[in-house]
Write a protein that holds these residues in place. Structure first.
Motif, PDB file in Angstrom:
ATOM      1  N   VAL A   1     -26.353  18.096 -27.519  1.00  0.00           N
ATOM      2  CA  VAL A   1     -25.299  17.990 -26.511  1.00  0.00           C
ATOM      3  C   VAL A   1     -25.467  16.701 -25.724  1.00  0.00           C
ATOM      4  CG1 VAL A   1     -24.387  19.012 -24.391  1.00  0.00           C
ATOM      5  CG2 VAL A   1     -24.938  20.479 -26.346  1.00  0.00           C
ATOM      6  N   ALA A   2     -26.709  16.335 -25.415  1.00  0.00           N
ATOM      7  CA  ALA A   2     -26.947  15.105 -24.662  1.00  0.00           C
ATOM      8  C   ALA A   2     -26.437  13.887 -25.430  1.00  0.00           C
ATOM      9  CB  ALA A   2     -28.436  14.955 -24.368  1.00  0.00           C
ATOM     10  N   ALA A   3     -26.641  13.863 -26.748  1.00  0.00           N
ATOM     11  CA  ALA A   3     -26.155  12.745 -27.566  1.00  0.00           C
ATOM     12  C   ALA A   3     -24.635  12.694 -27.557  1.00  0.00           C
ATOM     13  CB  ALA A   3     -26.682  12.875 -28.989  1.00  0.00           C
ATOM     14  N   LEU A   4     -23.992  13.852 -27.606  1.00  0.00           N
ATOM     15  CA  LEU A   4     -22.531  13.892 -27.571  1.00  0.00           C
ATOM     16  C   LEU A   4     -22.000  13.440 -26.217  1.00  0.00           C
ATOM     17  CD1 LEU A   4     -22.013  17.252 -29.457  1.00  0.00           C
ATOM     18  CD2 LEU A   4     -21.384  14.988 -30.304  1.00  0.00           C
ATOM     19  N   GLU A   5     -22.666  13.832 -25.152  1.00  0.00           N
ATOM     20  CA  GLU A   5     -22.255  13.388 -23.818  1.00  0.00           C
ATOM     21  C   GLU A   5     -22.361  11.874 -23.690  1.00  0.00           C
ATOM     22  OE1 GLU A   5     -23.312  17.305 -21.085  1.00  0.00           O
ATOM     23  OE2 GLU A   5     -24.884  15.815 -21.488  1.00  0.00           O
ATOM     24  N   ARG A   6     -23.389  11.287 -24.313  1.00  0.00           N
ATOM     25  CA  ARG A   6     -23.508   9.829 -24.297  1.00  0.00           C
ATOM     26  C   ARG A   6     -22.366   9.179 -25.058  1.00  0.00           C
ATOM     27  NH1 ARG A   6     -29.043  11.061 -24.827  1.00  0.00           N
ATOM     28  NH2 ARG A   6     -28.999  10.741 -27.084  1.00  0.00           N
ATOM     29  N   LEU A   7     -21.944   9.811 -26.154  1.00  0.00           N
ATOM     30  CA  LEU A   7     -20.813   9.272 -26.910  1.00  0.00           C
ATOM     31  C   LEU A   7     -19.518   9.346 -26.104  1.00  0.00           C
ATOM     32  CD1 LEU A   7     -21.462  10.561 -30.543  1.00  0.00           C
ATOM     33  CD2 LEU A   7     -21.843   8.266 -29.612  1.00  0.00           C
ATOM     34  N   VAL A   8     -19.356  10.401 -25.347  1.00  0.00           N
ATOM     35  CA  VAL A   8     -18.169  10.505 -24.489  1.00  0.00           C
ATOM     36  C   VAL A   8     -18.167   9.357 -23.473  1.00  0.00           C
ATOM     37  CG1 VAL A   8     -16.992  11.901 -22.741  1.00  0.00           C
ATOM     38  CG2 VAL A   8     -17.927  12.995 -24.797  1.00  0.00           C
ATOM     39  N   ASP A   9     -19.321   9.107 -22.851  1.00  0.00           N
ATOM     40  CA  ASP A   9     -19.421   7.988 -21.905  1.00  0.00           C
ATOM     41  C   ASP A   9     -19.153   6.658 -22.607  1.00  0.00           C
ATOM     42  OD1 ASP A   9     -20.053   9.731 -19.853  1.00  0.00           O
ATOM     43  OD2 ASP A   9     -22.226   9.458 -20.059  1.00  0.00           O
ATOM     44  N   PHE A  10     -19.667   6.529 -23.836  1.00  0.00           N
ATOM     45  CA  PHE A  10     -19.444   5.329 -24.627  1.00  0.00           C
ATOM     46  C   PHE A  10     -17.954   5.136 -24.904  1.00  0.00           C
ATOM     47  CE2 PHE A  10     -19.671   3.284 -28.995  1.00  0.00           C
ATOM     48  CZ  PHE A  10     -19.991   2.025 -28.519  1.00  0.00           C
ATOM     49  N   GLY A  11     -17.264   6.241 -25.184  1.00  0.00           N
ATOM     50  CA  GLY A  11     -15.827   6.164 -25.408  1.00  0.00           C
ATOM     51  C   GLY A  11     -15.087   5.643 -24.186  1.00  0.00           C
ATOM     52  N   HIS A  12     -15.489   6.086 -23.004  1.00  0.00           N
ATOM     53  CA  HIS A  12     -14.855   5.602 -21.775  1.00  0.00           C
ATOM     54  C   HIS A  12     -15.141   4.114 -21.560  1.00  0.00           C
ATOM     55  CE1 HIS A  12     -13.150   9.326 -20.214  1.00  0.00           C
ATOM     56  NE2 HIS A  12     -14.251   9.949 -20.605  1.00  0.00           N
ATOM     57  N   ASP A  13     -16.354   3.688 -21.889  1.00  0.00           N
ATOM     58  CA  ASP A  13     -16.683   2.259 -21.784  1.00  0.00           C
ATOM     59  C   ASP A  13     -15.815   1.439 -22.736  1.00  0.00           C
ATOM     60  OD1 ASP A  13     -18.622   2.821 -19.902  1.00  0.00           O
ATOM     61  OD2 ASP A  13     -20.275   2.799 -21.349  1.00  0.00           O
ATOM     62  N   LEU A  14     -15.624   1.942 -23.961  1.00  0.00           N
ATOM     63  CA  LEU A  14     -14.781   1.237 -24.918  1.00  0.00           C
ATOM     64  C   LEU A  14     -13.333   1.172 -24.435  1.00  0.00           C
ATOM     65  CD1 LEU A  14     -16.091   2.621 -28.329  1.00  0.00           C
ATOM     66  CD2 LEU A  14     -16.428   0.325 -27.408  1.00  0.00           C
ATOM     67  N   ALA A  15     -12.882   2.251 -23.810  1.00  0.00           N
ATOM     68  CA  ALA A  15     -11.513   2.257 -23.289  1.00  0.00           C
ATOM     69  C   ALA A  15     -11.332   1.164 -22.244  1.00  0.00           C
ATOM     70  CB  ALA A  15     -11.184   3.623 -22.694  1.00  0.00           C
ATOM     71  N   ASP A  16     -12.341   0.978 -21.395  1.00  0.00           N
ATOM     72  CA  ASP A  16     -12.264  -0.092 -20.396  1.00  0.00           C
ATOM     73  C   ASP A  16     -12.137  -1.457 -21.058  1.00  0.00           C
ATOM     74  OD1 ASP A  16     -12.472   1.751 -18.347  1.00  0.00           O
ATOM     75  OD2 ASP A  16     -14.647   1.491 -18.104  1.00  0.00           O
ATOM     76  N   GLU A  17     -12.773  -1.618 -22.227  1.00  0.00           N
ATOM     77  CA  GLU A  17     -12.756  -2.899 -22.924  1.00  0.00           C
ATOM     78  C   GLU A  17     -11.498  -3.104 -23.763  1.00  0.00           C
ATOM     79  OE1 GLU A  17     -16.196  -3.067 -25.392  1.00  0.00           O
ATOM     80  OE2 GLU A  17     -17.608  -2.710 -23.752  1.00  0.00           O
ATOM     81  N   ARG A  18     -11.007  -2.046 -24.398  1.00  0.00           N
ATOM     82  CA  ARG A  18     -10.003  -2.218 -25.450  1.00  0.00           C
ATOM     83  C   ARG A  18      -8.588  -1.798 -25.084  1.00  0.00           C
ATOM     84  NH1 ARG A  18     -12.879  -0.827 -31.249  1.00  0.00           N
ATOM     85  NH2 ARG A  18     -14.820  -1.958 -30.885  1.00  0.00           N
ATOM     86  N   VAL A  19      -8.444  -0.882 -24.171  1.00  0.00           N
ATOM     87  CA  VAL A  19      -7.104  -0.386 -23.850  1.00  0.00           C
ATOM     88  C   VAL A  19      -6.428  -1.334 -22.863  1.00  0.00           C
ATOM     89  CG1 VAL A  19      -5.769   1.501 -22.855  1.00  0.00           C
ATOM     90  CG2 VAL A  19      -7.772   2.006 -24.282  1.00  0.00           C
ATOM     91  N   VAL A  20      -5.232  -1.760 -23.230  1.00  0.00           N
ATOM     92  CA  VAL A  20      -4.431  -2.621 -22.354  1.00  0.00           C
ATOM     93  C   VAL A  20      -3.267  -1.785 -21.829  1.00  0.00           C
ATOM     94  CG1 VAL A  20      -3.078  -4.730 -22.170  1.00  0.00           C
ATOM     95  CG2 VAL A  20      -5.061  -4.649 -23.720  1.00  0.00           C
ATOM     96  N   PRO A  21      -3.390  -1.262 -20.618  1.00  0.00           N
ATOM     97  CA  PRO A  21      -2.330  -0.385 -20.099  1.00  0.00           C
ATOM     98  C   PRO A  21      -1.046  -1.174 -19.826  1.00  0.00           C
ATOM     99  CG  PRO A  21      -4.380  -0.179 -18.836  1.00  0.00           C
ATOM    100  CD  PRO A  21      -4.492  -1.408 -19.669  1.00  0.00           C
ATOM    101  N   ASN A  22       0.030  -0.744 -20.425  1.00  0.00           N
ATOM    102  CA  ASN A  22       1.351  -1.309 -20.131  1.00  0.00           C
ATOM    103  C   ASN A  22       2.400  -0.301 -20.589  1.00  0.00           C
ATOM    104  OD1 ASN A  22       1.911  -1.787 -22.989  1.00  0.00           O
ATOM    105  ND2 ASN A  22       0.502  -3.531 -22.817  1.00  0.00           N
ATOM    106  N   GLU A  23       3.656  -0.637 -20.368  1.00  0.00           N
ATOM    107  CA  GLU A  23       4.722   0.321 -20.657  1.00  0.00           C
ATOM    108  C   GLU A  23       4.886   0.595 -22.147  1.00  0.00           C
ATOM    109  OE1 GLU A  23       8.170  -1.169 -18.721  1.00  0.00           O
ATOM    110  OE2 GLU A  23       7.445  -0.680 -16.702  1.00  0.00           O
ATOM    111  N   GLU A  24       4.374  -0.290 -23.007  1.00  0.00           N
ATOM    112  CA  GLU A  24       4.487  -0.081 -24.452  1.00  0.00           C
ATOM    113  C   GLU A  24       3.312   0.711 -25.018  1.00  0.00           C
ATOM    114  OE1 GLU A  24       5.090  -3.695 -26.569  1.00  0.00           O
ATOM    115  OE2 GLU A  24       7.017  -4.128 -25.611  1.00  0.00           O
ATOM    116  N   HIS A  25       2.270   0.899 -24.217  1.00  0.00           N
ATOM    117  CA  HIS A  25       1.094   1.617 -24.705  1.00  0.00           C
ATOM    118  C   HIS A  25       1.357   3.118 -24.660  1.00  0.00           C
ATOM    119  CE1 HIS A  25      -2.933   3.561 -24.052  1.00  0.00           C
ATOM    120  NE2 HIS A  25      -3.127   2.916 -25.189  1.00  0.00           N
ATOM    121  N   PHE A  26       1.338   3.752 -25.831  1.00  0.00           N
ATOM    122  CA  PHE A  26       1.547   5.200 -25.895  1.00  0.00           C
ATOM    123  C   PHE A  26       0.222   5.941 -25.809  1.00  0.00           C
ATOM    124  CE2 PHE A  26       1.720   9.143 -28.334  1.00  0.00           C
ATOM    125  CZ  PHE A  26       2.747   9.801 -27.695  1.00  0.00           C
TER     126      PHE A  26
END
Length: 202
Positions: free
Chosen positions: A90-115
């Motif tokens: 579970v601890a490893a999975l929780e780290r992956l969830v945090d990693f996913g949020h870090d990636l979102a900060d890097e890769r997601v460009v929020p705008n009106e076209e982003h679904f």
């Protein structure tokens, strides 16, 4: 029901772009993913190594009489990360969830076209502990951007045990079907992504 496409029927440039995995299981999984994902093997992302990495992008566009007169453009994408991990925790999975949020900060460009953007993590394991099954089953982590006006991103989890023909997937992890080689691939329900692609044909 639509006719299934066989790998040999794909254009040569698509087949040749798909790597070969020494891992027989992942190689067979890639045969299901290759229709919708750009695939790489042995990819390192922010210090994390992945045996299989994939990207899928979909663009929806409405138009009047000419492509130049378009409106309501939407973009959706998924980043897929898979690797072998003998005994997930579970601890490893929780780290992956945090990693996913870090990636979102890097890769997601929020705008009106982003679904929407999905970050999906798949662990290929030798066993599936009860606490891991409980953690992943029904897990949902979706973040709305600007109250949904700029779309959303989601973190998905899958743990699969090929030798036992067992797996558990979080609520929105549709890609899990590509990893359950012992099951028939179903016809997808019509949805935002399934309007554009047949998913996970053998």
């Amino acid at each position: 029901m639509s006719e299934k496409v066989r790998p040999e029927e794909l254009p040569a440039e698509i087949r040749e772009a798909v790597p070969d995995w020494d891992d027989e299981y992942l190689d067979r999984v890639s045969d299901r993913l290759m229709y919708n994902y750009d695939l790489e093997k042995d990819r390192s992302v922010s210090g994390e190594r992945w045996d299989l990495y994939g990207e899928m992008r979909v663009r929806s566009q409405k138009q009047f009489f000419h492509p130049a007169l378009s409106y309501a453009d939407h973009e959706a994408e998924e980043y897929l990360f898979a690797r072998r991990e003998s005994r997930p925790t579970v601890a490893a999975l929780e780290r992956l969830v945090d990693f996913g949020h870090d990636l979102a900060d890097e890769r997601v460009v929020p705008n009106e076209e982003h679904f929407g953007t999905d970050f999906t993590f798949v662990l290929v394991a030798d066993e599936l502990p009860d606490d891991v099954r409980e953690f992943v089953d029904g897990f949902r982590d979706r973040t709305l951007l600007k109250f949904g006006y700029h779309g959303h991103y989601e973190v998905n989890l899958v743990v699969v045990v090929p030798d036992a023909e067992d797996h558990v997937a979080s609520e929105a992890a549709d890609v899990a079907e590509a990893f359950t080689l012992w099951d028939e691939v179903s016809e997808p329900d019509e949805g935002f992504l399934s309007q554009f692609a047949k998913r996970f044909w053998k």
